[in-house]
Structure formats: C-alpha cells, structure tokens
Design an enzyme around this catalytic site. Structure first.
Site, mmCIF file in Angstrom:
data_model
loop_
_atom_site.group_PDB
_atom_site.id
_atom_site.type_symbol
_atom_site.label_atom_id
_atom_site.label_comp_id
_atom_site.label_asym_id
_atom_site.label_seq_id
_atom_site.Cartn_x
_atom_site.Cartn_y
_atom_site.Cartn_z
ATOM 1 N N HIS A 223 5.723 -0.037 -2.620
ATOM 2 C CA HIS A 223 4.569 0.075 -1.506
ATOM 3 C C HIS A 223 4.700 -1.151 -0.669
ATOM 4 O O HIS A 223 3.436 -1.211 -0.168
ATOM 5 C CB HIS A 223 3.614 0.576 -2.101
ATOM 6 C CG HIS A 223 3.005 1.405 -0.927
ATOM 7 N ND1 HIS A 223 1.845 0.874 -0.106
ATOM 8 C CD2 HIS A 223 2.726 2.838 -0.736
ATOM 9 C CE1 HIS A 223 1.486 1.811 0.933
ATOM 10 N NE2 HIS A 223 1.959 3.051 0.233
ATOM 11 N N ASP B 10 1.524 11.383 -1.326
ATOM 12 C CA ASP B 10 2.246 9.889 -1.608
ATOM 13 C C ASP B 10 1.447 9.223 -2.832
ATOM 14 O O ASP B 10 0.578 9.418 -3.082
ATOM 15 C CB ASP B 10 1.822 9.111 -0.349
ATOM 16 C CG ASP B 10 3.076 9.423 0.967
ATOM 17 O OD1 ASP B 10 3.462 10.204 0.876
ATOM 18 O OD2 ASP B 10 2.785 8.757 1.894
ATOM 19 N N HIS C 251 9.311 6.489 -1.943
ATOM 20 C CA HIS C 251 8.364 5.836 -1.153
ATOM 21 C C HIS C 251 8.416 4.504 -1.176
ATOM 22 O O HIS C 251 7.112 3.834 -1.386
ATOM 23 C CB HIS C 251 6.956 6.594 -1.471
ATOM 24 C CG HIS C 251 5.921 6.114 -0.435
ATOM 25 N ND1 HIS C 251 6.068 5.905 0.994
ATOM 26 C CD2 HIS C 251 4.654 5.846 -0.338
ATOM 27 C CE1 HIS C 251 4.902 5.545 1.658
ATOM 28 N NE2 HIS C 251 4.045 5.471 0.739
ATOM 29 N N HIS D 295 -2.578 12.000 -0.746
ATOM 30 C CA HIS D 295 -2.270 11.033 -1.669
ATOM 31 C C HIS D 295 -2.855 11.717 -3.016
ATOM 32 O O HIS D 295 -4.057 11.886 -3.387
ATOM 33 C CB HIS D 295 -3.005 9.590 -1.650
ATOM 34 C CG HIS D 295 -2.508 8.934 -0.222
ATOM 35 N ND1 HIS D 295 -2.899 9.275 0.986
ATOM 36 C CD2 HIS D 295 -1.454 7.960 0.029
ATOM 37 C CE1 HIS D 295 -2.533 8.656 1.901
ATOM 38 N NE2 HIS D 295 -1.510 7.724 1.367
#
Length: 370
Positions: A121, A66, A117, A219
C-alpha cells in the site's frame, strides 16, 4: 441456451437477473443482478481518476473492498454479502495476503473477484524509484497468485487499484504493459476516515444517488464498514439499486501473470518464498488420504482366540476375491482339541450373538486345553 453455449465455448459466466437472490436468498434479498465481463481493452475505469467508468445502466453499482484480507473483519463482510447473495471485488494487499492466505482463499471460494492493490500500500505516485514501483505492483499480484494457484485461480483477475488512487501517465503505461486493468472509483464511502458509521452510510447513499450508478469504494478492514454493511445492502435494495459483479475476460488473467515481473527487493522475495512454502504445506495437508488397499488378509496371532471343538462357526461371513473376511467363532469348550487350521486370516468386527462369542486367551486362567 445462449448462456450455456457461452459458458462452454468461452468460459464466461452467464446468469439471469437476480438468480442468486431468487435461487438462494429469496426475492427479499438484494442479490446479484448480472455479471459484467471487463476485458483488458476496456482500459482504466473510474471517474475519480479517468473521467469514464464501466458501462453500467442507471441504478447499477459495483461493490469493491480494499486493503484486506483481515480475518475477523473480512469474514464479517463476507457473511453480510452472502446473506444478501451479493458478489463483490476485493483489492487485496500482498502483505495481508501473506499473513492471512486462508481468508483470501475463502473470499475466492465464495465466488468474489480477487484483484490487487500493491504489495504494501505505498503511494506509487510519490515514489521515484521505478524498481520500487514495479516491485509494489508485481508483489501484490505474485502473492495472490501464490495463494490462488489451484482450484481458486478462476477468481483471480488482472484488475488493479493504485493506493490512494494516485497514478500518473508513467504508472498507467506500466500497468498497461503488465496487462493490468486499473480500477478507480465513482463513489467513495470515506470509511477510512475517523467518522461515525452512520456518516459513512449517509455519504455512500448521498453520493450514489447523485451519480446514479458506479463503482463504490469501501474497505473490508475497517470496523465502520463491518458495522454498516448489512444495513447498506438493505438500503440499496430499498432504493432500487442493482449489484453488478465484474469479472475478467477469458485469458486476461493469464496474460497478466505471464507478464508479471518477479519482485527484486529481497524482503519481498523472501516473504513470497515463505508464502509459497506455507501454501505447499497446506495443500499437502488438505490432500485426501490415498484409498486403503489390503494386499493380503490380516493375520491374527496364533492362539488369540479359541475355536469350539466340534461345533462349526455359528456365522461365517467370509468372502473371497480379495475382500476382508469376517468370521464369528463360538466359544471353546473345555478339553477340546487344538484349533483347526484355516482360521488364521480373518478380522472380527461388531459383536458376536448371545449364543456365541469370543473368549480371549489372554483372559483365561491357564493355557488353552488340549
């Protein structure tokens, strides 16, 4: 043969188990065991949010990353994956894509699945404005589409992950209306927390051993992930885990792009416009130059070279049919006649032999003799 037919008829990638490891990295590499197509009808997946996951066999894992792309760290993650012939899924942030499109294109070019995503964020389950929620969801996909608008497009997917895994019934309904497939997780590595890299490794392996299979969250922007990933991949191999690469069903990505709502917020629109302009310029710069076609012979200035008075050219490689004509001409002799006609259209390449050569008139002490 069956795989080949599927590839031709449905555009589905079909690889035998551990093909990447055996073909590129050797049997000692972790490799990618198989490719799993995840259609829109599969619905939301990931036990952390939805109580169900992908149809994985025991020992199978899906690697997801991510919050990227971030050049140095994402590139290090890509290098570690490539060394082990492993394919993963990257859930990218729109603002990061807008800053570092080249890194996203590299990720796609290396065969990884690109998912989204949100734009920046933001935790959507904490936002009341439907417009902001929609802009966040659509902005991320719009950015990825802008960067992957040409030959890298097959890597783009309708897979979507809510920031912080925060979702709700209304958000899930909107994602479904946009033809997106929400991805939650089964195993969290906690690499976003302020813990030592060794603690991240221990948590991933402990939780994975307990689950037996599942979607792993890491990540690619985190230094802890960069530090542990090569060893983590080796540990997965040593413990008998197999990596599954998830890809969208044919047509699902195009359906999501067709349903995409253009973001309304002016900052997002302006950023996407700038990104589009930047990508257009990069594509023009990367376009191969048009092949050169000589429409007429190159004509040298009269008197640039002098021809020998009597001796014919020592070597004549002139060719007809519109091709470039090449000729090597002997040195001029003092007192010779003026150059004959017919030598005005040629190109000199290479070096003349020792017995013959060129003498530039410009280098002579006086005018050419007559």
């Amino acid at each position: 043969m069956r795989c080949f037919k599927l590839l031709l008829l449905a555009g589905i990638l079909c690889l035998p188990p551990a093909l990447a490891a055996a073909g590129e990295c050797g049997p000692e590499a972790l490799g990618t065991a198989r490719i799993l197509e995840v259609p829109f009808a599969q619905g939301p997946v990931g036990r952390a949010s939805y109580g169900r996951t992908l149809p994985l066999e025991r020992g199978e894992v899906v690697l997801t990353f991510d919050d990227g792309p971030l050049p140095r760290r994402t590139n290090a993650v890509l290098a570690a994956l490539k060394a082990e012939c492993v394919k993963a899924t990257f859930f990218v942030i729109g603002t990061m894509v807008a800053q570092f499109p080249e890194t996203l294109r590299r990720t796609a070019a290396e065969g990884h699945t690109i998912a989204t995503h949100t734009w920046s964020h933001r935790y959507l389950n904490r936002i009341r404005s439907e417009t902001v929620r929609r802009d966040q969801i659509n902005g991320g996909l719009a950015a990825a589409r802008t960067v992957l608008a040409d030959d890298a497009a097959p890597s783009l997917s309708p897979f979507f992950r809510f920031p912080g895994l925060g979702h709700g019934a209304a958000l899930d309904r909107y994602a479904a209306a946009q033809r997106l497939v929400p991805f939650s997780i089964d195993v969290d590595g906690d690499d976003w927390k302020r813990i030592a890299p060794a603690a991240v490794m221990a948590r991933v392996l402990k939780r994975l051993d307990a689950a037996g299979r599942g979607i792993i969250l890491l990540h690619d922007i985190q230094p802890r992930t960069v530090a542990i990933l090569p060893d983590l991949l080796r540990q997965l191999k040593a413990r008998g885990y197999r990596v599954v690469h998830v890809v969208p069903a044919q047509g699902d990505t195009q359906a999501a792009l067709a349903a995409l709502d253009a973001p309304r917020a002016k900052p997002i629109r302006l950023a996407l416009d700038r990104l589009g302009t930047r990508m257009a310029a990069l594509r023009v710069a990367a376009r191969p130059p048009a092949s050169f076609v000589e429409e007429a012979p190159l004509v040298l200035r009269s008197g640039l070279f002098e021809e020998a008075p009597e001796a014919p050219p020592s070597r004549d490689q002139s060719r007809s049919g519109g091709e470039v004509r090449v000729a090597l001409i002997a040195d001029a002799a003092p007192g010779g006649p003026a150059p004959r006609a017919g030598w005005s259209g040629f190109v000199v390449i290479g070096t003349a032999p020792q017995a013959a050569g060129f003498r530039a008139v410009a280098a002579a002490s006086g005018p050419p003799p007559r």
